[in-house]
Write a protein that holds these residues in place. Structure first.
Motif, mmCIF file in Angstrom:
data_model
loop_
_atom_site.group_PDB
_atom_site.id
_atom_site.type_symbol
_atom_site.label_atom_id
_atom_site.label_comp_id
_atom_site.label_asym_id
_atom_site.label_seq_id
_atom_site.Cartn_x
_atom_site.Cartn_y
_atom_site.Cartn_z
ATOM 1 N N ASP A 1 -3.460 -29.554 -25.729
ATOM 2 C CA ASP A 1 -3.892 -29.659 -24.342
ATOM 3 C C ASP A 1 -4.694 -28.416 -23.967
ATOM 4 O O ASP A 1 -4.232 -27.289 -24.122
ATOM 5 N N ALA A 2 -5.912 -28.618 -23.463
ATOM 6 C CA ALA A 2 -6.787 -27.495 -23.134
ATOM 7 C C ALA A 2 -6.276 -26.694 -21.941
ATOM 8 O O ALA A 2 -6.583 -25.504 -21.817
ATOM 9 N N THR A 3 -5.484 -27.319 -21.076
ATOM 10 C CA THR A 3 -4.967 -26.592 -19.917
ATOM 11 C C THR A 3 -3.807 -25.669 -20.270
ATOM 12 O O THR A 3 -3.447 -24.799 -19.492
ATOM 13 N N GLU A 4 -3.222 -25.856 -21.425
ATOM 14 C CA GLU A 4 -2.096 -25.021 -21.865
ATOM 15 C C GLU A 4 -2.546 -23.707 -22.506
ATOM 16 O O GLU A 4 -1.738 -22.824 -22.746
ATOM 17 N N THR B 1 -13.632 -34.296 -18.265
ATOM 18 C CA THR B 1 -12.400 -34.956 -17.835
ATOM 19 C C THR B 1 -11.290 -34.953 -18.872
ATOM 20 O O THR B 1 -10.125 -35.096 -18.498
ATOM 21 N N ARG C 1 -8.548 -33.646 -21.651
ATOM 22 C CA ARG C 1 -7.699 -32.457 -21.763
ATOM 23 C C ARG C 1 -7.442 -32.083 -23.215
ATOM 24 O O ARG C 1 -7.060 -30.956 -23.499
ATOM 25 N N ASP D 1 -3.853 -20.334 -22.393
ATOM 26 C CA ASP D 1 -4.079 -19.255 -21.442
ATOM 27 C C ASP D 1 -3.843 -17.905 -22.092
ATOM 28 O O ASP D 1 -3.266 -17.006 -21.506
#
Length: 103
Positions: A94-97, A23, A25, A99
C-alpha cells in the motif's frame, strides 16, 4: 487511418494511466499506470513522426520512442527494486503506508 485516430487512442491511454496512477494505492498498479502513460507518449511520437515528415530517413519519432522504452525499462527496474526493499521492511504494498521519510 489518420493522425487523429492515433492521437485519440494515445490521449485515452494517457487519461486511463493518469487516472490509475492518481487513484490506485498498490505500488505495482501505480507503476503499471505510469508505463501506460509512457506508451501513450510513444504512440504520439511515432504518429507525429510518420504523418508530419513521411519522407524523413532518420525516423526521429521512432528513435525517440526507443529512448522512452529504454528509460521506462530502467525506471521499472529501479522502482521494483525500491518496492521490494520497502515490502521487506513494511510487509505491505500500500502506497499510503510508506512513510519512511517522515520525522
Amino acid at each position: 487511418m489518420g493522425l487523429e485516430a492515433y492521437l485519440v487512442v494515445a490521449s485515452l491511454l494517457f487519461c486511463i494511466g493518469l487516472f490509475g496512477a492518481l487513484t490506485k494505492r498498490n505500488i505495482v498498479m501505480i507503476l503499471m499506470c505510469i508505463e501506460i502513460m509512457l506508451t501513450a507518449v510513444d504512440i504520439v511520437a511515432v504518429s507525429f513522426s510518420k504523418y508530419l515528415v513521411p519522407d524523413q530517413i532518420l525516423l526521429t519519432g521512432h528513435v525517440f520512442a526507443m529512448f522512452i522504452i529504454v528509460v521506462a525499462a530502467a525506471e521499472a527496474g529501479v522502482a521494483l527494486a525500491i518496492f521490494i526493499s520497502l515490502y521487506r521492511r513494511r510487509a505491505t504494498a500500500d502506497a499510503t503506508e510508506i512513510d519512511l521519510l517522515k520525522w
